[in-house]
Design a protein around this motif. Structure first.
Motif, PDB file in Angstrom:
ATOM      1  N   LEU A 109      16.056  35.719  64.179  1.00 32.07           N
ATOM      2  CA  LEU A 109      14.734  36.174  63.994  1.00 32.07           C
ATOM      3  C   LEU A 109      14.094  36.406  65.236  1.00 32.07           C
ATOM      4  O   LEU A 109      13.429  37.665  65.663  1.00 32.07           O
ATOM      5  N   PHE A 110      14.313  35.843  66.242  1.00 33.38           N
ATOM      6  CA  PHE A 110      13.643  35.888  67.669  1.00 33.38           C
ATOM      7  C   PHE A 110      14.551  37.404  68.400  1.00 33.38           C
ATOM      8  O   PHE A 110      13.684  38.206  68.780  1.00 33.38           O
ATOM      9  N   ILE A 111      15.735  37.216  68.242  1.00 33.74           N
ATOM     10  CA  ILE A 111      16.645  38.447  68.699  1.00 33.74           C
ATOM     11  C   ILE A 111      15.970  39.786  68.021  1.00 33.74           C
ATOM     12  O   ILE A 111      15.644  40.698  68.498  1.00 33.74           O
ATOM     13  N   PHE A 112      15.598  39.589  66.545  1.00 32.74           N
ATOM     14  CA  PHE A 112      15.360  40.935  65.832  1.00 32.74           C
ATOM     15  C   PHE A 112      14.109  41.428  66.090  1.00 32.74           C
ATOM     16  O   PHE A 112      13.757  42.547  66.593  1.00 32.74           O
ATOM     17  N   ILE A 113      13.270  40.326  66.353  1.00 39.69           N
ATOM     18  CA  ILE A 113      11.601  40.575  66.811  1.00 39.69           C
ATOM     19  C   ILE A 113      11.499  41.176  68.061  1.00 39.69           C
ATOM     20  O   ILE A 113      10.807  42.079  68.457  1.00 39.69           O
ATOM     21  N   TYR A 114      12.370  40.321  68.980  1.00 46.19           N
ATOM     22  CA  TYR A 114      12.006  40.799  70.442  1.00 46.19           C
ATOM     23  C   TYR A 114      12.837  42.212  70.798  1.00 46.19           C
ATOM     24  O   TYR A 114      12.226  42.868  71.502  1.00 46.19           O
ATOM     25  N   CYS A 115      13.681  42.644  69.946  1.00 48.95           N
ATOM     26  CA  CYS A 115      14.537  43.845  70.314  1.00 48.95           C
ATOM     27  C   CYS A 115      13.801  44.886  69.372  1.00 48.95           C
ATOM     28  O   CYS A 115      14.178  46.189  69.801  1.00 48.95           O
ATOM     29  N   LYS A 116      13.082  44.709  68.124  1.00 42.65           N
ATOM     30  CA  LYS A 116      12.697  45.942  67.712  1.00 42.65           C
ATOM     31  C   LYS A 116      12.249  46.814  68.052  1.00 42.65           C
ATOM     32  O   LYS A 116      12.264  48.029  68.005  1.00 42.65           O
ATOM     33  N   ASP A 117      11.014  46.551  68.941  1.00 44.46           N
ATOM     34  CA  ASP A 117      10.099  47.630  69.879  1.00 44.46           C
ATOM     35  C   ASP A 117      11.151  48.463  70.689  1.00 44.46           C
ATOM     36  O   ASP A 117      11.050  49.727  70.740  1.00 44.46           O
ATOM     37  N   TYR A 118      12.351  47.655  71.314  1.00 42.82           N
ATOM     38  CA  TYR A 118      13.046  48.658  72.366  1.00 42.82           C
ATOM     39  C   TYR A 118      14.027  49.435  71.417  1.00 42.82           C
ATOM     40  O   TYR A 118      14.020  50.481  72.026  1.00 42.82           O
ATOM     41  N   VAL A 119      14.409  49.196  70.334  1.00 44.81           N
ATOM     42  CA  VAL A 119      15.246  50.035  69.823  1.00 44.81           C
ATOM     43  C   VAL A 119      14.573  50.965  69.109  1.00 44.81           C
ATOM     44  O   VAL A 119      14.974  52.232  68.931  1.00 44.81           O
ATOM     45  N   LEU A 120      13.284  50.821  68.377  1.00 37.87           N
ATOM     46  CA  LEU A 120      12.464  51.845  67.934  1.00 37.87           C
ATOM     47  C   LEU A 120      12.153  52.766  68.956  1.00 37.87           C
ATOM     48  O   LEU A 120      11.980  53.973  68.650  1.00 37.87           O
ATOM     49  N   PHE A 121      11.721  52.502  70.143  1.00 32.24           N
ATOM     50  CA  PHE A 121      11.370  53.203  71.176  1.00 32.24           C
ATOM     51  C   PHE A 121      12.417  54.155  71.407  1.00 32.24           C
ATOM     52  O   PHE A 121      12.607  55.443  71.676  1.00 32.24           O
ATOM     53  N   SER A 122      13.775  53.553  71.660  1.00 29.92           N
ATOM     54  CA  SER A 122      14.897  54.466  71.879  1.00 29.92           C
ATOM     55  C   SER A 122      15.225  55.430  70.810  1.00 29.92           C
ATOM     56  O   SER A 122      15.584  56.619  70.996  1.00 29.92           O
ATOM     57  N   TRP A 123      14.987  55.091  69.496  1.00 30.92           N
ATOM     58  CA  TRP A 123      15.086  56.183  68.251  1.00 30.92           C
ATOM     59  C   TRP A 123      13.890  57.099  68.222  1.00 30.92           C
ATOM     60  O   TRP A 123      14.332  58.464  68.323  1.00 30.92           O
ATOM     61  N   ALA A 124      12.526  56.613  69.094  1.00 30.82           N
ATOM     62  CA  ALA A 124      11.563  57.693  68.896  1.00 30.82           C
ATOM     63  C   ALA A 124      12.010  58.739  70.106  1.00 30.82           C
ATOM     64  O   ALA A 124      11.699  60.012  69.871  1.00 30.82           O
ATOM     65  N   LEU A 125      12.745  58.269  71.041  1.00 31.78           N
ATOM     66  CA  LEU A 125      13.034  59.181  72.210  1.00 31.78           C
ATOM     67  C   LEU A 125      14.362  59.929  71.831  1.00 31.78           C
ATOM     68  O   LEU A 125      15.054  60.923  72.582  1.00 31.78           O
ATOM     69  N   VAL A 126      15.040  59.618  70.799  1.00 34.47           N
ATOM     70  CA  VAL A 126      16.392  60.008  70.438  1.00 34.47           C
ATOM     71  C   VAL A 126      17.397  59.978  71.783  1.00 34.47           C
ATOM     72  O   VAL A 126      18.144  60.838  72.217  1.00 34.47           O
ATOM     73  N   TYR A 139      20.621  55.462  71.275  1.00 35.97           N
ATOM     74  CA  TYR A 139      19.675  54.899  70.075  1.00 35.97           C
ATOM     75  C   TYR A 139      20.522  54.206  69.117  1.00 35.97           C
ATOM     76  O   TYR A 139      20.077  53.086  68.538  1.00 35.97           O
ATOM     77  N   LEU A 140      21.549  54.849  68.771  1.00 35.35           N
ATOM     78  CA  LEU A 140      22.610  54.082  67.697  1.00 35.35           C
ATOM     79  C   LEU A 140      23.062  52.735  68.196  1.00 35.35           C
ATOM     80  O   LEU A 140      23.354  51.795  67.598  1.00 35.35           O
ATOM     81  N   LEU A 141      23.660  52.960  69.499  1.00 40.09           N
ATOM     82  CA  LEU A 141      24.235  51.832  70.130  1.00 40.09           C
ATOM     83  C   LEU A 141      23.201  50.624  70.298  1.00 40.09           C
ATOM     84  O   LEU A 141      23.595  49.586  69.877  1.00 40.09           O
ATOM     85  N   LYS A 142      22.103  50.760  70.520  1.00 43.69           N
ATOM     86  CA  LYS A 142      21.017  50.201  70.737  1.00 43.69           C
ATOM     87  C   LYS A 142      20.668  49.233  69.343  1.00 43.69           C
ATOM     88  O   LYS A 142      19.910  48.199  69.258  1.00 43.69           O
ATOM     89  N   SER A 143      20.844  50.223  68.553  1.00 40.86           N
ATOM     90  CA  SER A 143      20.573  49.668  66.796  1.00 40.86           C
ATOM     91  C   SER A 143      21.411  48.564  66.486  1.00 40.86           C
ATOM     92  O   SER A 143      21.004  47.566  65.743  1.00 40.86           O
ATOM     93  N   LEU A 144      22.479  48.064  67.322  1.00 38.50           N
ATOM     94  CA  LEU A 144      23.202  46.933  67.152  1.00 38.50           C
ATOM     95  C   LEU A 144      22.613  45.828  67.508  1.00 38.50           C
ATOM     96  O   LEU A 144      22.846  44.884  66.991  1.00 38.50           O
ATOM     97  N   LEU A 145      21.548  45.887  68.261  1.00 37.70           N
ATOM     98  CA  LEU A 145      20.844  44.516  68.554  1.00 37.70           C
ATOM     99  C   LEU A 145      19.849  44.365  67.523  1.00 37.70           C
ATOM    100  O   LEU A 145      19.560  42.970  67.345  1.00 37.70           O
ATOM    101  N   LEU A 146      19.667  45.164  66.426  1.00 38.55           N
ATOM    102  CA  LEU A 146      18.984  44.470  65.246  1.00 38.55           C
ATOM    103  C   LEU A 146      20.042  44.332  64.159  1.00 38.55           C
ATOM    104  O   LEU A 146      20.143  43.478  63.302  1.00 38.55           O
TER     105      LEU A 146
END
Length: 188
Positions: A109-126, A139-146
């Motif tokens: 849960l910590f990893i998911f919550i901590y990385c969520k904004d980072y991954v969403l920002f990467s998706w927003a930037l494509v 952004y797909l690679l960073k999605s592995l963090l979730l």
């Protein structure tokens, strides 16, 4: 009713992890073939294939991040088991349940919550590669963090259901709870 539902859910969750793990395992073969191709292109033809080189990183990340749940399912993860190895299957089941709720679940849960904004920002930037000719899917690679903590939670829930079903007498001793002596007599 509860017994049947619990066992069906546990079987389904196990099958998701097993299916994912078997698909992911093929990436190791493709990684070897891709690295070989990159080396041949570079050394024999003096060609640089940035996208191919980056694809090895993508495949390696998938194997590591998504393969963690498969390793957990097959009890192939790192475990410090000075005491655990000598526990009875019932004590191991209790340790596994407590380990899920007090270690695995909070960390995931910590990893998911901590990385969520980072991954969403990467998706927003494509976000894409910072290398010319690289793969434009960072952004797909960073999605592995979730994806990794979700996969680990799925397998952790499955193992917890197996341990609970075993403690309730609904299930024979699961393989991952067997002591060495019990496993030897079971295979004999």
């Amino acid at each position: 009713m509860l017994k049947a539902t619990t066992l069906k859910l546990q079987t389904f969750l196990d099958s998701v992890t097993e299916w994912t793990g078997k698909i992911i395992s093929w990436l190791t073969l493709f990684m070897v073939l891709t690295v070989t191709l990159v080396l041949i292109l570079r050394n024999w033809f003096d060609l640089s294939a940035i996208a191919l080189q980056e694809s090895v990183n993508y495949m390696h990340a998938c194997v590591f991040m998504l393969g963690a749940a498969f390793a957990l399912k097959h009890n192939d993860h790192v475990r410090v088991d000075v005491f655990y190895q000598h526990f009875s299957p019932k004590k191991k089941a209790i340790v596994n349940i407590l380990g899920f709720f007090f270690l695995l679940l909070p960390v995931c849960l910590f990893i998911f919550i901590y990385c969520k904004d980072y991954v969403l920002f990467s998706w927003a930037l494509v976000e894409g590669s910072n290398q010319p000719g690289g793969i434009p899917l960072m952004y797909l690679l960073k999605s592995l963090l979730l994806a990794m903590p979700v996969a680990l939670i799925i397998q952790g829930v499955s193992d917890t259901l197996k341990c609970s079903a075993f403690l309730l007498g609904w299930l024979d001793t699961p393989e991952f709870l067997r002591t060495e002596e019990l496993a030897e007599t079971h295979h004999a």
